[in-house]
Structures are given as structure tokens and as C-alpha cells.
Scaffold this motif. Sequence first.
Motif, mmCIF file in Angstrom:
data_model
loop_
_atom_site.group_PDB
_atom_site.id
_atom_site.type_symbol
_atom_site.label_atom_id
_atom_site.label_comp_id
_atom_site.label_asym_id
_atom_site.label_seq_id
_atom_site.Cartn_x
_atom_site.Cartn_y
_atom_site.Cartn_z
ATOM 1 N N ARG A 59 0.815 -1.215 0.000
ATOM 2 C CA ARG A 59 0.000 0.000 0.000
ATOM 3 C C ARG A 59 0.851 1.269 0.000
ATOM 4 N NH1 ARG A 59 -4.788 0.208 3.565
ATOM 5 N NH2 ARG A 59 -5.391 1.570 1.876
ATOM 6 N N LYS A 60 2.182 1.103 -0.111
ATOM 7 C CA LYS A 60 3.125 2.231 -0.137
ATOM 8 C C LYS A 60 2.946 3.153 1.074
ATOM 9 C CE LYS A 60 3.681 2.001 -5.097
ATOM 10 N NZ LYS A 60 5.028 1.708 -5.405
ATOM 11 N N GLY A 61 2.707 2.515 2.213
ATOM 12 C CA GLY A 61 2.601 3.251 3.471
ATOM 13 C C GLY A 61 1.227 3.814 3.771
ATOM 14 N N VAL A 62 0.346 3.872 2.781
ATOM 15 C CA VAL A 62 -0.982 4.431 2.990
ATOM 16 C C VAL A 62 -1.734 3.567 4.000
ATOM 17 C CG1 VAL A 62 -3.200 4.967 1.883
ATOM 18 C CG2 VAL A 62 -1.050 5.437 0.684
ATOM 19 N N GLY A 63 -2.366 4.217 4.940
ATOM 20 C CA GLY A 63 -3.091 3.507 5.988
ATOM 21 C C GLY A 63 -2.240 3.234 7.211
ATOM 22 N N ARG A 64 -0.935 3.415 7.102
ATOM 23 C CA ARG A 64 -0.042 3.195 8.243
ATOM 24 C C ARG A 64 0.714 4.462 8.631
ATOM 25 N NH1 ARG A 64 -1.971 -1.014 10.780
ATOM 26 N NH2 ARG A 64 -1.711 -2.958 9.696
ATOM 27 N N ARG A 65 0.566 5.532 7.860
ATOM 28 C CA ARG A 65 1.248 6.782 8.216
ATOM 29 C C ARG A 65 0.786 7.233 9.589
ATOM 30 N NH1 ARG A 65 0.107 8.490 2.547
ATOM 31 N NH2 ARG A 65 1.951 7.832 1.426
ATOM 32 N N GLY A 66 1.736 7.598 10.408
ATOM 33 C CA GLY A 66 1.424 8.032 11.762
ATOM 34 C C GLY A 66 1.356 6.892 12.768
ATOM 35 N N ALA A 67 1.450 5.652 12.291
ATOM 36 C CA ALA A 67 1.393 4.506 13.199
ATOM 37 C C ALA A 67 2.729 4.354 13.930
ATOM 38 C CB ALA A 67 1.073 3.232 12.427
ATOM 39 N N GLU A 68 2.636 3.884 15.161
ATOM 40 C CA GLU A 68 3.838 3.643 15.950
ATOM 41 C C GLU A 68 4.318 2.217 15.733
ATOM 42 O OE1 GLU A 68 5.476 3.618 20.557
ATOM 43 O OE2 GLU A 68 3.384 4.127 20.165
ATOM 44 N N PHE A 69 5.599 2.059 15.504
ATOM 45 C CA PHE A 69 6.236 0.753 15.363
ATOM 46 C C PHE A 69 7.031 0.508 16.635
ATOM 47 C CE2 PHE A 69 4.909 1.510 11.197
ATOM 48 C CZ PHE A 69 5.110 0.392 10.396
ATOM 49 N N THR A 70 6.676 -0.546 17.365
ATOM 50 C CA THR A 70 7.368 -0.808 18.623
ATOM 51 C C THR A 70 8.599 -1.678 18.386
ATOM 52 O OG1 THR A 70 6.047 -2.764 19.148
ATOM 53 C CG2 THR A 70 5.222 -0.642 19.945
ATOM 54 N N ASN A 71 9.638 -1.354 19.144
ATOM 55 C CA ASN A 71 10.889 -2.113 19.116
ATOM 56 C C ASN A 71 11.440 -2.282 17.698
ATOM 57 O OD1 ASN A 71 12.982 -3.336 20.488
ATOM 58 N ND2 ASN A 71 12.060 -5.360 20.381
ATOM 59 N N LEU A 72 11.446 -1.201 16.948
ATOM 60 C CA LEU A 72 11.992 -1.215 15.591
ATOM 61 C C LEU A 72 13.495 -1.476 15.662
ATOM 62 C CD1 LEU A 72 11.377 -0.675 12.552
ATOM 63 C CD2 LEU A 72 11.989 1.704 12.989
ATOM 64 N N LYS A 73 13.943 -2.464 14.917
ATOM 65 C CA LYS A 73 15.361 -2.837 14.916
ATOM 66 C C LYS A 73 15.951 -2.593 13.529
ATOM 67 C CE LYS A 73 15.466 -4.558 19.088
ATOM 68 N NZ LYS A 73 16.054 -3.782 20.134
ATOM 69 N N PHE A 74 17.175 -2.109 13.525
ATOM 70 C CA PHE A 74 17.884 -1.850 12.273
ATOM 71 C C PHE A 74 19.379 -1.948 12.542
ATOM 72 C CE2 PHE A 74 16.684 2.066 14.412
ATOM 73 C CZ PHE A 74 17.885 2.720 14.557
ATOM 74 N N LYS A 75 20.111 -2.179 11.467
ATOM 75 C CA LYS A 75 21.574 -2.157 11.605
ATOM 76 C C LYS A 75 22.092 -0.913 10.906
ATOM 77 C CE LYS A 75 22.701 -5.105 7.651
ATOM 78 N NZ LYS A 75 23.391 -6.312 7.212
ATOM 79 N N ILE A 76 23.265 -0.493 11.335
ATOM 80 C CA ILE A 76 23.895 0.696 10.778
ATOM 81 C C ILE A 76 25.117 0.264 9.987
ATOM 82 C CG2 ILE A 76 25.022 2.887 11.304
ATOM 83 C CD1 ILE A 76 23.383 2.846 13.965
ATOM 84 N N VAL A 77 25.154 0.671 8.731
ATOM 85 C CA VAL A 77 26.299 0.398 7.859
ATOM 86 C C VAL A 77 26.885 1.759 7.487
ATOM 87 C CG1 VAL A 77 27.079 -0.603 5.683
ATOM 88 C CG2 VAL A 77 25.231 -1.710 6.975
ATOM 89 N N LYS A 78 28.129 1.973 7.922
ATOM 90 C CA LYS A 78 28.737 3.292 7.767
ATOM 91 C C LYS A 78 30.156 3.161 7.230
ATOM 92 C CE LYS A 78 29.891 7.334 10.500
ATOM 93 N NZ LYS A 78 29.915 7.970 11.789
ATOM 94 N N ASP A 79 30.474 4.006 6.260
ATOM 95 C CA ASP A 79 31.847 4.135 5.784
ATOM 96 C C ASP A 79 32.084 5.606 5.447
ATOM 97 O OD1 ASP A 79 30.824 4.612 3.174
ATOM 98 O OD2 ASP A 79 31.006 2.508 2.619
ATOM 99 N N SER A 80 33.192 5.905 4.803
ATOM 100 C CA SER A 80 33.518 7.307 4.533
ATOM 101 C C SER A 80 32.605 7.937 3.482
ATOM 102 C CB SER A 80 34.979 7.429 4.088
ATOM 103 O OG SER A 80 35.178 6.690 2.898
ATOM 104 N N ILE A 81 31.933 7.123 2.685
ATOM 105 C CA ILE A 81 31.087 7.638 1.606
ATOM 106 C C ILE A 81 29.610 7.696 1.986
ATOM 107 C CG2 ILE A 81 30.327 7.242 -0.775
ATOM 108 C CD1 ILE A 81 33.049 5.879 -1.217
#
Length: 140
Positions: A104-126
Amino acid sequence: MKQILTNVVLIISVLGLLVSCDRPDCNNTNLIFENNLPDSKIYKDELVKRLNYIDQAKLTYWLQKYDEQNGKESLYFHIQGDGLCAILHLTINNWNKLENVRKRKGVGRRGAEFTNLKFKIVKDSISTEFIYKTFDRIID
């Protein structure tokens, strides 16, 4: 009397819906967040730095929008709590548990709270990227 009771129940239901989807106000005082776009490297690097200094258990995540650029799909979240007020630009490579959001491309969920959202961080100089892993549930 029955009509009055029906109207009261209707008003309470509508108010409950309005309150449940509202994220708390937050005020950004960070000039890097204020003066840069959430998908810029400087913004993302500042967000990484802030995430390292706060209690991430106190953070809340509220879906802002779905985005697709050059064949890459992502979600933007308001991320706030423990003094943080920012936007998280989250790259989605695996749509596990997010299939309906994608469809739905986010429609219907905008403004919804996501609990315990997990993500990893990938970082380099660029580049700096936040990559979705999972979440517990969606509160509408």
C-alpha cells in the motif's frame, strides 16, 4: 435517551481514534537535523552519534512515509525520545512483516507507531545507511 447514549459513544470512539494515532510533540534543538535532509550523510552521521549516547529503549518510531528512488525502497520514521527528535531514513531490503506497508506504499499506516523497531547501521567514509531488520508490532 437512546440517541444521546449513541452520540456519546460515537464521540468517545472518534476521540479515541484521534488520540491513539498522534505521536507526542518533540522539539528539535539540533542544528544538524534542522539544516540538513534526513537522507544526507551529515544528518545520518549525527543520528548515529546521538543513538550511541541515549537509551534506545526510550525511543519511539512513527511512520512518516514510504519512498522509492531509483528502484530502492525506503521508509521514513519520526524517531524520538530521551531528548532525540529526528527523522530516520530506513532502507528496506527485506520486507518481512512489512508486506502490507509495501503493498500500500505506506498508505493507511502513516502516523502509526512501530514498537521495538530494529535496524543495523552500515557506515563508511562515503555513506551511512540504516537497514531494517524487524519490529514487534504496529500500533495504529
